[in-house]
Design a protein around this motif. Structure first.
Motif, mmCIF file in Angstrom:
data_model
loop_
_atom_site.group_PDB
_atom_site.id
_atom_site.type_symbol
_atom_site.label_atom_id
_atom_site.label_comp_id
_atom_site.label_asym_id
_atom_site.label_seq_id
_atom_site.Cartn_x
_atom_site.Cartn_y
_atom_site.Cartn_z
ATOM 1 N N THR A 108 -21.007 1.875 23.123
ATOM 2 C CA THR A 108 -21.736 0.626 23.366
ATOM 3 C C THR A 108 -21.743 0.222 24.840
ATOM 4 O O THR A 108 -22.555 -0.611 25.239
ATOM 5 C CB THR A 108 -21.136 -0.519 22.537
ATOM 6 O OG1 THR A 108 -19.754 -0.700 22.878
ATOM 7 C CG2 THR A 108 -21.248 -0.232 21.042
ATOM 8 N N GLN A 182 -14.648 6.207 14.471
ATOM 9 C CA GLN A 182 -15.407 5.013 14.105
ATOM 10 C C GLN A 182 -14.647 3.728 14.445
ATOM 11 O O GLN A 182 -13.535 3.497 13.992
ATOM 12 C CB GLN A 182 -15.725 5.047 12.609
ATOM 13 C CG GLN A 182 -16.413 3.823 12.051
ATOM 14 C CD GLN A 182 -17.859 3.674 12.511
ATOM 15 O OE1 GLN A 182 -18.308 4.384 13.388
ATOM 16 N NE2 GLN A 182 -18.577 2.757 11.906
ATOM 17 N N GLY A 183 -15.253 2.901 15.320
ATOM 18 C CA GLY A 183 -14.683 1.606 15.671
ATOM 19 C C GLY A 183 -13.615 1.656 16.743
ATOM 20 O O GLY A 183 -13.040 0.605 17.073
ATOM 21 N N PHE A 189 -18.959 4.089 17.867
ATOM 22 C CA PHE A 189 -19.407 4.039 16.481
ATOM 23 C C PHE A 189 -20.223 5.285 16.147
ATOM 24 O O PHE A 189 -20.944 5.819 16.998
ATOM 25 C CB PHE A 189 -20.263 2.793 16.233
ATOM 26 C CG PHE A 189 -19.523 1.512 16.482
ATOM 27 C CD1 PHE A 189 -18.729 0.941 15.499
ATOM 28 C CD2 PHE A 189 -19.607 0.881 17.718
ATOM 29 C CE1 PHE A 189 -18.031 -0.223 15.740
ATOM 30 C CE2 PHE A 189 -18.915 -0.296 17.970
ATOM 31 C CZ PHE A 189 -18.119 -0.848 16.967
ATOM 32 N N ASP A 199 -22.321 0.007 13.374
ATOM 33 C CA ASP A 199 -21.273 -0.961 13.671
ATOM 34 C C ASP A 199 -21.189 -2.112 12.667
ATOM 35 O O ASP A 199 -20.385 -3.023 12.826
ATOM 36 C CB ASP A 199 -21.454 -1.540 15.072
ATOM 37 C CG ASP A 199 -22.821 -2.187 15.271
ATOM 38 O OD1 ASP A 199 -23.612 -2.209 14.304
ATOM 39 O OD2 ASP A 199 -23.101 -2.656 16.389
ATOM 40 N N ILE A 202 -16.919 -1.091 9.731
ATOM 41 C CA ILE A 202 -15.925 -0.234 10.367
ATOM 42 C C ILE A 202 -15.037 0.404 9.310
ATOM 43 O O ILE A 202 -14.653 1.549 9.398
ATOM 44 C CB ILE A 202 -15.071 -1.024 11.385
ATOM 45 C CG1 ILE A 202 -15.967 -1.525 12.519
ATOM 46 C CG2 ILE A 202 -13.948 -0.162 11.933
ATOM 47 C CD1 ILE A 202 -15.246 -2.360 13.544
#
Length: 325
Positions: A108, A182-183, A189, A199, A202
Protein backbone atom coordinates in the motif's frame (compact mmCIF):
# COMPACT_ATOMS: atom_id res chain seq x y z
CA UNK A 1 -2.75 -15.76 -29.31
CA UNK A 2 -0.50 -13.07 -27.86
CA UNK A 3 -1.74 -9.52 -27.99
CA UNK A 4 0.30 -6.44 -27.32
CA UNK A 5 -0.69 -4.43 -24.30
CA UNK A 6 -3.36 -1.93 -25.27
CA UNK A 7 -1.61 1.03 -23.74
CA UNK A 8 2.00 1.86 -24.52
CA UNK A 9 4.23 1.20 -21.56
CA UNK A 10 5.38 4.73 -21.07
CA UNK A 11 6.83 3.88 -17.68
CA UNK A 12 9.19 1.41 -19.28
CA UNK A 13 9.99 3.33 -22.46
CA UNK A 14 13.64 3.48 -21.53
CA UNK A 15 13.67 -0.29 -21.31
CA UNK A 16 12.47 -0.60 -24.86
CA UNK A 17 15.08 1.69 -26.38
CA UNK A 18 17.47 0.37 -28.99
CA UNK A 19 20.60 -1.34 -27.70
CA UNK A 20 22.71 1.16 -29.58
CA UNK A 21 21.40 3.93 -27.37
CA UNK A 22 22.35 1.96 -24.28
CA UNK A 23 25.96 1.92 -25.37
CA UNK A 24 26.05 5.73 -25.10
CA UNK A 25 25.03 5.75 -21.44
CA UNK A 26 27.52 7.02 -18.83
CA UNK A 27 29.56 4.47 -16.93
CA UNK A 28 27.70 3.00 -13.99
CA UNK A 29 24.22 3.53 -15.45
CA UNK A 30 21.82 0.69 -16.17
CA UNK A 31 21.93 -0.41 -19.80
CA UNK A 32 18.54 -0.56 -21.52
CA UNK A 33 17.50 -3.98 -22.83
CA UNK A 34 17.01 -4.58 -26.52
CA UNK A 35 13.96 -3.14 -28.24
CA UNK A 36 10.75 -5.09 -27.68
CA UNK A 37 7.36 -4.98 -26.04
CA UNK A 38 5.87 -6.81 -23.09
CA UNK A 39 3.18 -9.13 -24.40
CA UNK A 40 -0.07 -10.21 -22.76
CA UNK A 41 -1.21 -13.76 -23.55
CA UNK A 42 -4.75 -14.89 -22.75
CA UNK A 43 -3.79 -18.48 -21.96
CA UNK A 44 -1.71 -20.53 -19.51
CA UNK A 45 2.01 -20.81 -20.24
CA UNK A 46 1.67 -24.53 -20.90
CA UNK A 47 -0.46 -23.71 -23.96
CA UNK A 48 2.74 -22.28 -25.48
CA UNK A 49 4.68 -25.43 -24.55
CA UNK A 50 6.39 -23.78 -21.57
CA UNK A 51 7.18 -25.37 -18.23
CA UNK A 52 9.13 -24.25 -15.18
CA UNK A 53 8.77 -20.73 -13.83
CA UNK A 54 9.99 -18.59 -16.74
CA UNK A 55 13.56 -18.30 -15.54
CA UNK A 56 14.61 -21.64 -17.04
CA UNK A 57 11.71 -22.54 -19.29
CA UNK A 58 11.78 -25.67 -21.42
CA UNK A 59 9.54 -26.84 -24.28
CA UNK A 60 6.93 -29.27 -22.96
CA UNK A 61 8.28 -31.97 -25.28
CA UNK A 62 11.61 -31.96 -23.46
CA UNK A 63 12.50 -32.56 -19.84
CA UNK A 64 11.21 -29.64 -17.75
CA UNK A 65 13.79 -27.72 -15.77
CA UNK A 66 13.83 -28.37 -12.03
CA UNK A 67 16.47 -26.42 -10.19
CA UNK A 68 17.85 -28.11 -7.09
CA UNK A 69 20.11 -25.13 -6.43
CA UNK A 70 17.26 -22.58 -6.41
CA UNK A 71 14.29 -23.99 -4.49
CA UNK A 72 11.01 -22.24 -5.09
CA UNK A 73 10.83 -21.13 -1.46
CA UNK A 74 13.82 -18.84 -2.00
CA UNK A 75 13.17 -15.18 -2.87
CA UNK A 76 12.95 -14.76 -6.62
CA UNK A 77 15.32 -12.06 -7.82
CA UNK A 78 16.13 -13.18 -11.37
CA UNK A 79 14.21 -11.58 -14.22
CA UNK A 80 12.03 -14.20 -15.90
CA UNK A 81 11.61 -14.66 -19.64
CA UNK A 82 7.89 -15.05 -19.01
CA UNK A 83 5.49 -14.72 -16.10
CA UNK A 84 2.10 -16.30 -15.46
CA UNK A 85 -0.66 -14.70 -13.39
CA UNK A 86 -3.38 -17.12 -12.27
CA UNK A 87 -6.57 -16.82 -10.22
CA UNK A 88 -6.67 -18.92 -7.06
CA UNK A 89 -9.66 -19.42 -4.77
CA UNK A 90 -8.31 -19.07 -1.24
CA UNK A 91 -10.09 -18.89 2.10
CA UNK A 92 -9.70 -15.09 2.07
CA UNK A 93 -11.31 -14.87 -1.37
CA UNK A 94 -9.84 -14.87 -4.86
CA UNK A 95 -6.13 -14.14 -5.04
CA UNK A 96 -3.56 -13.95 -7.84
CA UNK A 97 -0.66 -16.39 -7.93
CA UNK A 98 2.38 -16.91 -10.12
CA UNK A 99 2.78 -20.10 -12.16
CA UNK A 100 3.93 -22.26 -9.24
CA UNK A 101 0.95 -21.15 -7.18
CA UNK A 102 2.66 -18.72 -4.79
CA UNK A 103 0.46 -15.84 -3.68
CA UNK A 104 1.23 -12.37 -5.04
CA UNK A 105 0.96 -9.23 -2.94
CA UNK A 106 0.55 -5.49 -3.24
CA UNK A 107 2.25 -2.88 -1.04
CA UNK A 108 0.00 0.00 0.00
CA UNK A 109 2.99 2.37 0.35
CA UNK A 110 3.88 2.04 -3.34
CA UNK A 111 3.16 4.97 -5.64
CA UNK A 112 0.38 4.47 -8.18
CA UNK A 113 0.41 7.72 -10.22
CA UNK A 114 2.78 7.04 -11.82
CA UNK A 115 3.40 3.50 -10.52
CA UNK A 116 6.65 3.09 -8.59
CA UNK A 117 8.01 0.62 -6.05
CA UNK A 118 9.01 1.79 -2.59
CA UNK A 119 10.26 -1.68 -1.62
CA UNK A 120 14.01 -1.93 -2.17
CA UNK A 121 17.04 -3.30 -0.34
CA UNK A 122 16.18 -5.61 2.55
CA UNK A 123 12.48 -5.10 1.81
CA UNK A 124 12.92 -6.61 -1.66
CA UNK A 125 14.65 -9.63 -0.11
CA UNK A 126 11.69 -10.31 2.14
CA UNK A 127 9.21 -9.30 -0.57
CA UNK A 128 10.75 -10.36 -3.90
CA UNK A 129 9.33 -8.31 -6.79
CA UNK A 130 7.91 -10.20 -9.77
CA UNK A 131 10.52 -9.40 -12.41
CA UNK A 132 10.37 -9.94 -16.16
CA UNK A 133 12.77 -9.33 -19.01
CA UNK A 134 11.97 -6.67 -21.59
CA UNK A 135 10.18 -8.37 -24.46
CA UNK A 136 8.86 -11.07 -22.13
CA UNK A 137 5.34 -12.47 -22.11
CA UNK A 138 2.81 -12.31 -19.29
CA UNK A 139 0.42 -15.26 -19.47
CA UNK A 140 -2.93 -14.78 -17.74
CA UNK A 141 -4.97 -17.73 -16.50
CA UNK A 142 -8.48 -16.89 -15.33
CA UNK A 143 -8.12 -13.10 -15.08
CA UNK A 144 -10.81 -11.07 -16.85
CA UNK A 145 -9.72 -7.87 -18.58
CA UNK A 146 -6.30 -7.94 -16.92
CA UNK A 147 -4.63 -4.54 -16.69
CA UNK A 148 -1.05 -5.79 -16.85
CA UNK A 149 1.89 -3.47 -17.34
CA UNK A 150 5.40 -2.99 -15.96
CA UNK A 151 7.63 -0.42 -14.29
CA UNK A 152 11.34 0.15 -14.09
CA UNK A 153 12.69 -0.33 -10.57
CA UNK A 154 15.49 1.82 -9.11
CA UNK A 155 18.00 -0.98 -9.85
CA UNK A 156 16.99 -1.05 -13.53
CA UNK A 157 15.01 -4.30 -13.44
CA UNK A 158 11.47 -4.54 -14.78
CA UNK A 159 8.63 -5.35 -12.37
CA UNK A 160 5.20 -6.56 -13.39
CA UNK A 161 2.22 -4.46 -12.30
CA UNK A 162 -1.48 -5.28 -12.12
CA UNK A 163 -3.90 -2.37 -12.40
CA UNK A 164 -0.95 -0.03 -11.87
CA UNK A 165 0.25 -1.73 -8.68
CA UNK A 166 3.65 -3.49 -8.52
CA UNK A 167 3.29 -7.12 -7.44
CA UNK A 168 5.51 -9.15 -5.12
CA UNK A 169 5.97 -12.55 -3.54
CA UNK A 170 6.51 -13.12 0.19
CA UNK A 171 9.59 -15.07 1.28
CA UNK A 172 7.60 -16.41 4.23
CA UNK A 173 5.27 -18.39 1.95
CA UNK A 174 6.92 -21.80 1.61
CA UNK A 175 4.13 -23.79 -0.06
CA UNK A 176 1.93 -22.65 -2.96
CA UNK A 177 -1.42 -21.32 -1.80
CA UNK A 178 -0.19 -19.96 1.52
CA UNK A 179 -0.76 -16.28 2.30
CA UNK A 180 1.39 -15.71 5.38
CA UNK A 181 2.11 -12.19 4.15
CA UNK A 182 -1.54 -11.13 4.34
CA UNK A 183 -1.89 -8.00 6.50
CA UNK A 184 1.80 -7.83 7.47
CA UNK A 185 2.65 -4.37 8.88
CA UNK A 186 -0.85 -3.30 7.87
CA UNK A 187 0.57 -2.59 4.42
CA UNK A 188 0.92 -5.90 2.57
CA UNK A 189 -2.12 -7.66 1.15
CA UNK A 190 -2.79 -10.46 -1.31
CA UNK A 191 -3.72 -8.92 -4.63
CA UNK A 192 -7.16 -9.59 -6.14
CA UNK A 193 -7.66 -10.47 -9.82
CA UNK A 194 -8.74 -6.86 -10.48
CA UNK A 195 -5.44 -5.60 -9.09
CA UNK A 196 -6.80 -4.17 -5.83
CA UNK A 197 -5.59 -5.12 -2.37
CA UNK A 198 -7.50 -7.85 -0.54
CA UNK A 199 -7.63 -5.65 2.56
CA UNK A 200 -11.29 -6.06 3.53
CA UNK A 201 -10.52 -9.24 5.43
CA UNK A 202 -7.25 -9.99 7.15
CA UNK A 203 -8.42 -13.06 9.07
CA UNK A 204 -9.27 -16.38 7.47
CA UNK A 205 -12.85 -17.26 6.65
CA UNK A 206 -14.29 -20.65 7.38
CA UNK A 207 -13.64 -22.42 4.10
CA UNK A 208 -14.50 -25.72 2.50
CA UNK A 209 -11.68 -28.16 1.76
CA UNK A 210 -10.14 -27.96 -1.70
CA UNK A 211 -12.13 -29.67 -4.43
CA UNK A 212 -10.85 -33.17 -5.29
CA UNK A 213 -8.50 -33.54 -8.24
CA UNK A 214 -10.56 -35.79 -10.51
CA UNK A 215 -8.11 -37.21 -12.98
CA UNK A 216 -8.53 -39.95 -15.58
CA UNK A 217 -4.88 -40.95 -15.99
CA UNK A 218 -1.77 -41.06 -13.82
CA UNK A 219 1.25 -40.45 -16.04
CA UNK A 220 4.99 -40.84 -15.46
CA UNK A 221 6.61 -37.59 -16.64
CA UNK A 222 10.35 -37.13 -17.08
CA UNK A 223 11.99 -34.12 -15.44
CA UNK A 224 15.58 -33.05 -14.84
CA UNK A 225 15.13 -34.44 -11.33
CA UNK A 226 13.88 -37.83 -12.49
CA UNK A 227 10.43 -39.23 -13.21
CA UNK A 228 7.39 -37.92 -11.31
CA UNK A 229 3.72 -38.81 -11.45
CA UNK A 230 1.41 -36.14 -12.89
CA UNK A 231 -2.34 -35.74 -13.34
CA UNK A 232 -4.37 -34.89 -16.45
CA UNK A 233 -3.17 -31.26 -16.31
CA UNK A 234 0.48 -32.29 -16.04
CA UNK A 235 0.71 -31.10 -12.42
CA UNK A 236 3.01 -33.08 -10.12
CA UNK A 237 1.26 -35.25 -7.52
CA UNK A 238 2.45 -35.67 -3.93
CA UNK A 239 2.38 -38.00 -0.92
CA UNK A 240 2.08 -36.80 2.68
CA UNK A 241 4.55 -38.04 5.30
CA UNK A 242 1.72 -37.84 7.85
CA UNK A 243 -0.51 -40.36 6.07
CA UNK A 244 -0.74 -44.06 6.83
CA UNK A 245 0.12 -46.64 4.19
CA UNK A 246 -0.79 -50.00 5.75
CA UNK A 247 -3.69 -49.56 5.60
CA UNK A 248 -3.88 -46.37 3.54
CA UNK A 249 -5.12 -43.47 5.70
CA UNK A 250 -5.42 -39.80 4.80
CA UNK A 251 -4.63 -37.40 7.65
CA UNK A 252 -4.90 -34.25 5.56
CA UNK A 253 -7.74 -32.21 7.05
CA UNK A 254 -8.44 -28.73 8.48
CA UNK A 255 -5.84 -26.26 7.13
CA UNK A 256 -4.12 -29.02 5.17
CA UNK A 257 -7.33 -29.78 3.27
CA UNK A 258 -7.49 -26.17 2.06
CA UNK A 259 -4.15 -26.48 0.24
CA UNK A 260 -4.02 -30.08 -0.94
CA UNK A 261 -6.56 -31.71 -3.27
CA UNK A 262 -7.03 -35.47 -2.92
CA UNK A 263 -6.70 -37.29 -6.24
CA UNK A 264 -9.89 -39.22 -6.94
CA UNK A 265 -11.11 -41.16 -9.93
CA UNK A 266 -13.13 -39.17 -12.48
CA UNK A 267 -16.81 -39.87 -11.77
CA UNK A 268 -15.72 -42.76 -9.57
CA UNK A 269 -14.30 -44.68 -12.53
CA UNK A 270 -11.05 -46.63 -12.75
CA UNK A 271 -7.91 -44.51 -13.12
CA UNK A 272 -5.68 -45.39 -16.07
CA UNK A 273 -1.90 -45.46 -15.80
CA UNK A 274 0.72 -44.45 -18.36
CA UNK A 275 4.31 -45.44 -17.63
CA UNK A 276 3.40 -46.73 -14.15
CA UNK A 277 2.90 -50.36 -13.13
CA UNK A 278 -0.78 -51.01 -12.55
CA UNK A 279 -0.13 -53.06 -9.39
CA UNK A 280 1.28 -49.95 -7.67
CA UNK A 281 -2.03 -48.13 -7.94
CA UNK A 282 -5.05 -48.74 -5.70
CA UNK A 283 -7.55 -46.64 -3.76
CA UNK A 284 -8.94 -45.86 -0.32
CA UNK A 285 -12.38 -44.69 0.72
CA UNK A 286 -12.55 -41.11 2.04
CA UNK A 287 -15.06 -39.94 4.61
CA UNK A 288 -17.09 -38.20 1.88
CA UNK A 289 -17.46 -41.48 0.00
CA UNK A 290 -15.02 -40.69 -2.83
CA UNK A 291 -12.23 -43.08 -3.78
CA UNK A 292 -8.82 -41.49 -3.29
CA UNK A 293 -6.10 -42.93 -5.49
CA UNK A 294 -3.06 -44.42 -3.79
CA UNK A 295 0.43 -45.19 -5.09
CA UNK A 296 2.32 -47.91 -3.23
CA UNK A 297 -0.26 -47.47 -0.47
CA UNK A 298 0.20 -43.69 -0.13
CA UNK A 299 -2.81 -41.43 -0.85
CA UNK A 300 -2.09 -38.95 -3.65
CA UNK A 301 -2.69 -35.18 -3.66
CA UNK A 302 -2.23 -32.12 -5.85
CA UNK A 303 -1.40 -28.70 -4.47
CA UNK A 304 -4.56 -26.61 -4.87
CA UNK A 305 -2.74 -23.53 -6.18
CA UNK A 306 -0.15 -25.21 -8.40
CA UNK A 307 -0.56 -24.24 -12.07
CA UNK A 308 2.81 -25.51 -13.26
CA UNK A 309 3.56 -28.52 -15.46
CA UNK A 310 5.73 -31.40 -14.20
CA UNK A 311 7.56 -29.03 -11.86
CA UNK A 312 8.46 -30.15 -8.35
CA UNK A 313 7.65 -27.78 -5.48
CA UNK A 314 11.05 -28.06 -3.80
CA UNK A 315 9.90 -26.36 -0.59
CA UNK A 316 7.03 -28.84 -0.16
CA UNK A 317 9.49 -31.34 1.32
CA UNK A 318 9.98 -28.99 4.29
CA UNK A 319 6.27 -29.32 4.98
CA UNK A 320 6.25 -33.13 4.75
CA UNK A 321 5.19 -33.51 1.11
CA UNK A 322 7.11 -35.69 -1.33
CA UNK A 323 6.68 -35.78 -5.09
CA UNK A 324 5.16 -39.10 -6.20
CA UNK A 325 7.56 -41.10 -8.38
Amino acid sequence: MARALAASLATVAALLAATACAAQQPAGSVAAPAAGQIQLVDAPAKSAGLTGDGRADTPATASPAVSASAPVSAPVSASAKWVQLSVNKASIGETVTEVRGFTLYTFTKDDTDPPASQCTGDCATRWPPVLIQAGGRVFVDGLENPAVSAIRRPDGTVQVTLAGRPVYRFAGDTVPGEFNGQGVDGAWFAVKPDGTANDALIGTEVAEPAEPDRTATLTAATTADGAVVVDDDGATLYRSDADGTDPAVSRCDDACALLWRPVVATNGSTVKVDGIKQKRVWWMRRSDGTKQVTLDGSPLYRNAADRSTATIIASAAEQGWTAAR
